[in-house]
Scaffold this motif. Structure first.
Motif, PDB file in Angstrom:
ATOM      1  N   SER A   1       0.801  -1.226   0.000  1.00 15.89           N
ATOM      2  CA  SER A   1       0.000   0.000   0.000  1.00 15.89           C
ATOM      3  C   SER A   1       0.836   1.278   0.000  1.00 15.89           C
ATOM      4  O   SER A   1       0.400   2.299  -0.518  1.00 15.89           O
TER       5      SER A   1
ATOM      6  N   SER B   1      10.386  -4.341   8.584  1.00 22.88           N
ATOM      7  CA  SER B   1       9.073  -4.537   9.222  1.00 22.88           C
ATOM      8  C   SER B   1       8.123  -3.430   8.802  1.00 22.88           C
ATOM      9  O   SER B   1       7.222  -3.055   9.543  1.00 22.88           O
ATOM     10  N   ASN B   2       8.312  -2.903   7.591  1.00 17.59           N
ATOM     11  CA  ASN B   2       7.515  -1.782   7.109  1.00 17.59           C
ATOM     12  C   ASN B   2       6.233  -2.190   6.402  1.00 17.59           C
ATOM     13  O   ASN B   2       5.473  -1.332   5.977  1.00 17.59           O
ATOM     14  N   LEU B   3       6.004  -3.482   6.246  1.00 17.21           N
ATOM     15  CA  LEU B   3       4.779  -3.919   5.585  1.00 17.21           C
ATOM     16  C   LEU B   3       3.576  -3.695   6.493  1.00 17.21           C
ATOM     17  O   LEU B   3       3.620  -4.004   7.678  1.00 17.21           O
ATOM     18  N   ASP B   4       2.539  -3.149   5.915  1.00 17.83           N
ATOM     19  CA  ASP B   4       1.285  -3.041   6.644  1.00 17.83           C
ATOM     20  C   ASP B   4       0.655  -4.430   6.717  1.00 17.83           C
ATOM     21  O   ASP B   4       0.960  -5.302   5.889  1.00 17.83           O
ATOM     22  N   PRO B   5      -0.243  -4.660   7.685  1.00 14.92           N
ATOM     23  CA  PRO B   5      -0.854  -5.989   7.829  1.00 14.92           C
ATOM     24  C   PRO B   5      -1.562  -6.497   6.567  1.00 14.92           C
ATOM     25  O   PRO B   5      -1.596  -7.698   6.328  1.00 14.92           O
ATOM     26  N   GLN B   6      -2.074  -5.597   5.746  1.00 18.60           N
ATOM     27  CA  GLN B   6      -2.786  -6.031   4.540  1.00 18.60           C
ATOM     28  C   GLN B   6      -1.841  -6.207   3.339  1.00 18.60           C
ATOM     29  O   GLN B   6      -2.266  -6.664   2.289  1.00 18.60           O
ATOM     30  N   ASP B   7      -0.565  -5.856   3.492  1.00 21.52           N
ATOM     31  CA  ASP B   7       0.407  -5.984   2.405  1.00 21.52           C
ATOM     32  C   ASP B   7       0.910  -7.414   2.288  1.00 21.52           C
ATOM     33  O   ASP B   7       0.884  -8.175   3.252  1.00 21.52           O
ATOM     34  N   SER B   8       1.402  -7.754   1.088  1.00 13.78           N
ATOM     35  CA  SER B   8       1.953  -9.094   0.904  1.00 13.78           C
ATOM     36  C   SER B   8       2.939  -9.113  -0.259  1.00 13.78           C
ATOM     37  O   SER B   8       2.870  -8.295  -1.166  1.00 13.78           O
TER      38      SER B   8
END
Length: 96
Positions: A6, A54-61
């Protein structure tokens, strides 16, 4: 390799890294990976992990799916993507 990220900045950073590593963009968030050795693939995975930290948001993949050249005949696609067509003609160890 395919991703759904995102954050524009992080997404651009990952795309730039993949291109620097020799990956070919076939769609905005889909790359084919060259015929890397096992060590090169491991190094790519480490580099991607470091890039994303650890920069990915929970909805990222980020998704990597190995695809052998022999399975390309089963690939279903529509459109005139020059990147995809060029990649299908090249010798690539595909990770979508």
């Amino acid at each position: 390799m395919s991703y759904d990220i995102s954050q524009d900045r992080l997404r651009d950073k990952l795309a730039k890294l993949l291109q620097q590593k020799g990956c070919r963009r076939v769609q905005k968030s889909v790359f084919f990976v060259p015929d890397f050795s096992a060590k090169e693939l491991k190094d790519l995975r480490v580099s991607v992990g470091q890039c994303l930290k650890s920069n990915l948001d929970p909805q990222d993949s980020v998704l990597c799916i190995p695809v052998t050249k022999s399975r390309l005949a089963d690939l279903v696609w529509e459109g005139q993507s020059a990147g995809l067509q060029r990649s299908l003609n090249d010798d690539l160890h595909l990770l979508i």
